[in-house]
Write an enzyme that holds these catalytic residues in place. Structure first.
Site, PDB file in Angstrom:
ATOM      1  N   TRP A 126      70.421  67.486  -0.969  1.00 35.22           N
ATOM      2  CA  TRP A 126      70.058  68.350  -2.103  1.00 35.22           C
ATOM      3  C   TRP A 126      71.245  68.733  -2.991  1.00 35.22           C
ATOM      4  O   TRP A 126      71.066  69.342  -4.021  1.00 35.22           O
ATOM      5  CB  TRP A 126      69.391  69.641  -1.591  1.00 35.22           C
ATOM      6  CG  TRP A 126      70.055  70.222  -0.359  1.00 35.22           C
ATOM      7  CD1 TRP A 126      69.614  70.103   0.927  1.00 35.22           C
ATOM      8  CD2 TRP A 126      71.275  70.987  -0.288  1.00 35.22           C
ATOM      9  NE1 TRP A 126      70.479  70.732   1.795  1.00 35.22           N
ATOM     10  CE2 TRP A 126      71.500  71.291   1.073  1.00 35.22           C
ATOM     11  CE3 TRP A 126      72.182  71.461  -1.237  1.00 35.22           C
ATOM     12  CZ2 TRP A 126      72.609  72.028   1.506  1.00 35.22           C
ATOM     13  CZ3 TRP A 126      73.283  72.191  -0.809  1.00 35.22           C
ATOM     14  CH2 TRP A 126      73.486  72.464   0.543  1.00 35.22           C
ATOM     15  N   ASN A 127      72.459  68.393  -2.591  1.00 35.35           N
ATOM     16  CA  ASN A 127      73.585  68.983  -3.334  1.00 35.35           C
ATOM     17  C   ASN A 127      74.015  68.184  -4.561  1.00 35.35           C
ATOM     18  O   ASN A 127      74.908  68.608  -5.288  1.00 35.35           O
ATOM     19  CB  ASN A 127      74.782  69.247  -2.400  1.00 35.35           C
ATOM     20  CG  ASN A 127      75.416  67.979  -1.897  1.00 35.35           C
ATOM     21  OD1 ASN A 127      74.781  66.935  -1.865  1.00 35.35           O
ATOM     22  ND2 ASN A 127      76.671  68.056  -1.510  1.00 35.35           N
ATOM     23  N   GLU A 168      77.339  58.428   4.321  1.00 26.98           N
ATOM     24  CA  GLU A 168      78.288  59.344   3.673  1.00 26.98           C
ATOM     25  C   GLU A 168      77.992  60.725   4.231  1.00 26.98           C
ATOM     26  O   GLU A 168      76.964  61.322   3.903  1.00 26.98           O
ATOM     27  CB  GLU A 168      78.086  59.337   2.147  1.00 26.98           C
ATOM     28  CG  GLU A 168      78.262  57.984   1.501  1.00 26.98           C
ATOM     29  CD  GLU A 168      79.700  57.502   1.508  1.00 26.98           C
ATOM     30  OE1 GLU A 168      80.601  58.262   1.930  1.00 26.98           O
ATOM     31  OE2 GLU A 168      79.914  56.352   1.103  1.00 26.98           O
ATOM     32  N   LEU A 169      78.882  61.224   5.069  1.00 25.68           N
ATOM     33  CA  LEU A 169      78.539  62.411   5.855  1.00 25.68           C
ATOM     34  C   LEU A 169      79.419  63.608   5.499  1.00 25.68           C
ATOM     35  O   LEU A 169      79.914  63.710   4.391  1.00 25.68           O
ATOM     36  CB  LEU A 169      78.610  62.057   7.346  1.00 25.68           C
ATOM     37  CG  LEU A 169      77.812  60.801   7.737  1.00 25.68           C
ATOM     38  CD1 LEU A 169      78.008  60.452   9.207  1.00 25.68           C
ATOM     39  CD2 LEU A 169      76.338  60.949   7.419  1.00 25.68           C
ATOM     40  N   GLU A 185      82.053  72.161   9.474  1.00 20.38           N
ATOM     41  CA  GLU A 185      81.763  72.190   8.043  1.00 20.38           C
ATOM     42  C   GLU A 185      80.863  73.394   7.748  1.00 20.38           C
ATOM     43  O   GLU A 185      79.780  73.519   8.324  1.00 20.38           O
ATOM     44  CB  GLU A 185      81.043  70.894   7.636  1.00 20.38           C
ATOM     45  CG  GLU A 185      80.834  70.789   6.151  1.00 20.38           C
ATOM     46  CD  GLU A 185      80.107  69.505   5.755  1.00 20.38           C
ATOM     47  OE1 GLU A 185      79.073  69.200   6.369  1.00 20.38           O
ATOM     48  OE2 GLU A 185      80.574  68.824   4.830  1.00 20.38           O
ATOM     49  N   GLY A 200      74.318  62.726   3.712  1.00 22.20           N
ATOM     50  CA  GLY A 200      73.828  63.965   4.313  1.00 22.20           C
ATOM     51  C   GLY A 200      74.726  64.383   5.462  1.00 22.20           C
ATOM     52  O   GLY A 200      75.906  64.032   5.509  1.00 22.20           O
ATOM     53  N   SER A 201      74.151  65.093   6.398  1.00 24.68           N
ATOM     54  CA  SER A 201      74.971  65.682   7.467  1.00 24.68           C
ATOM     55  C   SER A 201      75.331  64.656   8.536  1.00 24.68           C
ATOM     56  O   SER A 201      74.623  63.664   8.729  1.00 24.68           O
ATOM     57  CB  SER A 201      74.203  66.843   8.104  1.00 24.68           C
ATOM     58  OG  SER A 201      73.008  66.362   8.665  1.00 24.68           O
ATOM     59  N   LYS A 210      64.028  58.240  -0.297  1.00 23.76           N
ATOM     60  CA  LYS A 210      63.549  59.491   0.301  1.00 23.76           C
ATOM     61  C   LYS A 210      64.509  60.584  -0.135  1.00 23.76           C
ATOM     62  O   LYS A 210      65.530  60.816   0.489  1.00 23.76           O
ATOM     63  CB  LYS A 210      63.547  59.349   1.824  1.00 23.76           C
ATOM     64  CG  LYS A 210      62.559  60.234   2.562  1.00 23.76           C
ATOM     65  CD  LYS A 210      62.703  61.711   2.288  1.00 23.76           C
ATOM     66  CE  LYS A 210      63.740  62.416   3.105  1.00 23.76           C
ATOM     67  NZ  LYS A 210      63.896  63.844   2.766  1.00 23.76           N
ATOM     68  N   CYS A 240      80.730  67.895   0.103  1.00 21.96           N
ATOM     69  CA  CYS A 240      81.238  67.225   1.296  1.00 21.96           C
ATOM     70  C   CYS A 240      82.748  67.018   1.207  1.00 21.96           C
ATOM     71  O   CYS A 240      83.424  66.933   2.221  1.00 21.96           O
ATOM     72  CB  CYS A 240      80.543  65.885   1.460  1.00 21.96           C
ATOM     73  SG  CYS A 240      80.562  64.908  -0.056  1.00 21.96           S
TER      74      CYS A 240
HETATM   75  P1  NAD Z   1      70.724  66.629   5.907  1.00 20.04           P
HETATM   76  O1  NAD Z   1      71.439  65.644   6.747  1.00 20.04           O
HETATM   77  O2  NAD Z   1      70.005  67.729   6.551  1.00 20.04           O
HETATM   78  O3  NAD Z   1      69.641  65.873   5.005  1.00 20.04           O
HETATM   79  C1  NAD Z   1      69.969  64.792   4.172  1.00 20.04           C
HETATM   80  C2  NAD Z   1      68.722  63.960   3.936  1.00 20.04           C
HETATM   81  O4  NAD Z   1      68.315  63.383   5.172  1.00 20.04           O
HETATM   82  C3  NAD Z   1      67.527  64.776   3.443  1.00 20.04           C
HETATM   83  O5  NAD Z   1      66.787  64.001   2.521  1.00 20.04           O
HETATM   84  C4  NAD Z   1      66.734  64.990   4.722  1.00 20.04           C
HETATM   85  O6  NAD Z   1      65.359  65.229   4.480  1.00 20.04           O
HETATM   86  C5  NAD Z   1      66.965  63.661   5.436  1.00 20.04           C
HETATM   87  N1  NAD Z   1      66.754  63.696   6.890  1.00 20.04           N
HETATM   88  C6  NAD Z   1      66.768  64.773   7.722  1.00 20.04           C
HETATM   89  N2  NAD Z   1      66.505  64.382   8.995  1.00 20.04           N
HETATM   90  C7  NAD Z   1      66.327  63.040   8.968  1.00 20.04           C
HETATM   91  C8  NAD Z   1      66.045  62.062   9.965  1.00 20.04           C
HETATM   92  N3  NAD Z   1      65.880  62.385  11.244  1.00 20.04           N
HETATM   93  N4  NAD Z   1      65.954  60.767   9.582  1.00 20.04           N
HETATM   94  C9  NAD Z   1      66.134  60.397   8.307  1.00 20.04           C
HETATM   95  N5  NAD Z   1      66.384  61.291   7.309  1.00 20.04           N
HETATM   96  C10 NAD Z   1      66.492  62.593   7.639  1.00 20.04           C
HETATM   97  O7  NAD Z   1      71.808  67.143   4.872  1.00 20.04           O
HETATM   98  P2  NAD Z   1      71.630  68.208   3.706  1.00 20.04           P
HETATM   99  O8  NAD Z   1      71.576  69.568   4.337  1.00 20.04           O
HETATM  100  O9  NAD Z   1      70.541  67.803   2.783  1.00 20.04           O
HETATM  101  O10 NAD Z   1      73.018  68.019   2.924  1.00 20.04           O
HETATM  102  C11 NAD Z   1      74.189  68.619   3.348  1.00 20.04           C
HETATM  103  C12 NAD Z   1      75.054  67.663   4.134  1.00 20.04           C
HETATM  104  O11 NAD Z   1      75.264  66.471   3.405  1.00 20.04           O
HETATM  105  C13 NAD Z   1      76.431  68.191   4.447  1.00 20.04           C
HETATM  106  O12 NAD Z   1      76.781  67.954   5.784  1.00 20.04           O
HETATM  107  C14 NAD Z   1      77.351  67.396   3.528  1.00 20.04           C
HETATM  108  O13 NAD Z   1      78.658  67.281   3.948  1.00 20.04           O
HETATM  109  C15 NAD Z   1      76.645  66.111   3.427  1.00 20.04           C
HETATM  110  N6  NAD Z   1      77.015  65.417   2.186  1.00 20.04           N
HETATM  111  C16 NAD Z   1      77.830  64.324   2.259  1.00 20.04           C
HETATM  112  C17 NAD Z   1      78.227  63.679   1.100  1.00 20.04           C
HETATM  113  C18 NAD Z   1      79.118  62.468   1.146  1.00 20.04           C
HETATM  114  O14 NAD Z   1      79.131  61.709   0.196  1.00 20.04           O
HETATM  115  N7  NAD Z   1      79.854  62.233   2.203  1.00 20.04           N
HETATM  116  C19 NAD Z   1      77.788  64.130  -0.131  1.00 20.04           C
HETATM  117  C20 NAD Z   1      76.972  65.242  -0.170  1.00 20.04           C
HETATM  118  C21 NAD Z   1      76.565  65.876   1.014  1.00 20.04           C
END
Ligand code: NAD
Length: 475
Positions: free
Chosen positions: A145-146, A244-245, A378, A222-223, A169, A278
């Site tokens: 979402w960020n 990308e975490l 984080e 994501g995370s 997604k 991130c």
């Molecule tokens: P999140 O991991 O909770 O969710 C990211 C996406 O994954 C969402 O669309 C979510 O619905 C989906 N998701 C959740 N569970 C899943 C599963 N079991 N299987 C497949 N998809 C699933 O992360 P968030 O809270 O949306 O974003 C914040 C995190 O993202 C932070 O940890 C941040 O560091 C990271 N981030 C990384 C980068 C990068 O480029 N490295 C950039 C932005 C954000």
């Protein structure tokens, strides 16, 4: 009130099979602003089937055709900039300057991808063999979402540049932005089946995409916890994954640095995207001999980074995206105090004058040890930790003492020395005396910050398989 009740499959806006509704909030007011009907596993399956059917058409498109798709995508996204800007502020709470950047970037990243595609050598020789870079197959793209809009456009542009149809997604918390981007992409008139957008829960739609045998590749931002779940779920079908975490990036302030110059940059690196970045530089490493002086500069400069309403042009830090995120950040501030860190600025609760909204006080701790929770995990909010180091070797050791390795910052007067320090840091990116982005450079993490790279040639190749044809050219 917004009602979003359509997903996008095979060139059409359709009602999802899924029947669950998810509320959308304005994080600056905590008010409900709408709701979105979520897709389910059946919708994911339909999108994947349509993408699979489109694969031969997309994979065989010429470079010129792919470039034309990207050009139309860029134009269409730019046309929706004003609406996207309003959505980013309403649904995400980004301050004006950040929202402007995010919206521009959603179109710019498509243009950057076209630049890479224009000159990319899909065919080359290796000895007597011809090597052809071949589309990997149907791609599943999962975004957070960020910076939802630019993650969608950037990942999709790269997948299509490589010849891969995509099932996207997006974060369910970014449905307003997703709707605008989907409408723009629809207008770009891409071939049927080129992309599908199924907004739904991560553990439902995300998990279905990740496990599906007809998906060859996952590109996920994501995370770290979810990234690991994706690797596990994709193992059975040996999916290619780009992850990308998260990060816990160090900012090393060298002992020759001019603090008046450097401190605003340090705060900007830490507080970017309201701390929900991130790549944020959240561990600020300063020479022990100059720590008190550095803290005084932080106290002087922190006022330049006010938390406030996103619509106020003076605001540098907007609200956290959700109540859950606000509570998480508050919890970490509490943990920092319990573990014995000292506040230089900020602290628990909301900033003065703000009684509603998920606002956090811009917070800087000092006397932080690198083994404290706030230095290891984080936080994803505007909370920074000052950690003192003895000498350059100690600074490098502390910087590298982390499970992450996404980004790092080195700041000092002697640029050559700063570059030398940069070369010793285990991180996908190191920025020396700058915060500028380079879209041609690979982006991604060492260690648990990710797998693979996005952007530039490396990013394109993440959607390609090298195929060697031997014999035909042998002497
Ligand atoms: P999140 O991991 O909770 O969710 C990211 C996406 O994954 C969402 O669309 C979510 O619905 C989906 N998701 C959740 N569970 C899943 C599963 N079991 N299987 C497949 N998809 C699933 O992360 P968030 O809270 O949306 O974003 C914040 C995190 O993202 C932070 O940890 C941040 O560091 C990271 N981030 C990384 C980068 C990068 O480029 N490295 C950039 C932005 C954000």
């Amino acid at each position: 009130m917004h009602t979003i009740d359509k997903i996008y499959i095979n060139g059409a806006f359709v009602t999802p099979h899924g029947e669950e509704w998810f509320d959308l909030f304005n994080p600056a007011t905590e008010q409900t602003i709408g709701r979105v009907r979520l897709a389910d596993e059946a919708d994911a399956g339909a999108a994947i089937a349509a993408a699979k059917a489109a694969l031969p058409r997309i994979a065989s498109a010429s470079r010129e055709e792919r470039l034309a798709w990207l050009a139309r995508m860029e134009t269409a996204v730019r046309k929706r900039e004003a609406e996207l800007f309003d959505a980013v502020i309403e649904e995400y709470g980004a301050p004006i300057s950040r929202a402007r950047w995010m919206v521009d970037y959603a179109a710019d990243v498509i243009a950057h991808t076209a630049d890479v595609l224009r000159d990319y050598p899909f065919a080359r020789r290796a000895g007597t063999a011809e090597v052809t870079m071949t589309p990997v197959g149907v791609a599943g793209l999962i975004t957070p979402w960020n910076a939802n809009a630019s993650f969608i456009t950037g990942k999709l542009a790269t997948a299509l540049a490589a010849g891969c149809p995509a099932v996207i997604k997006p974060s369910e918390m970014s449905a307003l932005q997703t709707r605008i981007v989907t409408e723009a992409l629809h207008e770009a008139d891409l071939p049927p089946g080129a992309f599908h957008i199924v907004t739904g829960r991560g553990d439902v739609v995300g998990a279905a995409i990740t496990a599906h045998p007809d998906v060859a590749k996952i590109s996920f931002t994501g995370s770290t916890a979810v990234g690991k779940a994706i690797v596990r779920a994709g193992a059975d079908t040996l999916k290619r994954v780009t992850l990308e975490l998260g990060g816990k990036s160090p900012t090393i302030v060298l002992d020759d640095a001019d603090f008046a110059e450097v401190v605003p940059m340090v705060l900007q690196a830490g507080f970017m995207n309201s701390g929900q970045a991130c790549i944020a530089g959240t561990r600020v490493l300063v020479p022990a001999a100059r720590k008190a002086e550095f803290e005084a500069h932080i106290r002087d400069a922190i006022g330049q980074f006010p938390a406030g309403l996103p619509s106020d042009p003076a605001t540098a830090i907007g609200p956290m995206v959700s109540q859950r995120q606000w509570e998480r950040v508050q919890r970490y501030i509490g943990v920092g105090l319990e573990e014995g860190a000292t506040l230089v600025a900020g602290g628990p609760g909301r900033p003065d004058g703000l009684s509603a909204g998920w606002f956090v006080r811009p917070t800087v701790f000092t006397d932080v040890r690198n083994d404290m929770t706030i230095a290891r995990e984080e936080i994803f909010g505007p909370v920074l930790s000052i950690i003192a180091y003895r000498d350059e070797a100690d600074a490098v050791a502390i910087a590298n003492d982390t499970t992450y390795g996404l980004s790092a910052y080195v700041m000092g007067k002697d640029a050559e020395r700063a570059r030398r320090v940069a070369s010793r840091i285990a991180s996908g990116r190191v920025l020396v005396n700058t915060l500028a982005h380079e879209p041609k450079a690979p982006f991604g993490g060492f260690k648990q910050s990710g797998l693979g790279r996005e952007y530039g040639t490396f990013g394109l190749e993440a959607f390609l398989e090298p195929k060697s044809t031997l014999g035909v050219f042998a002497a």
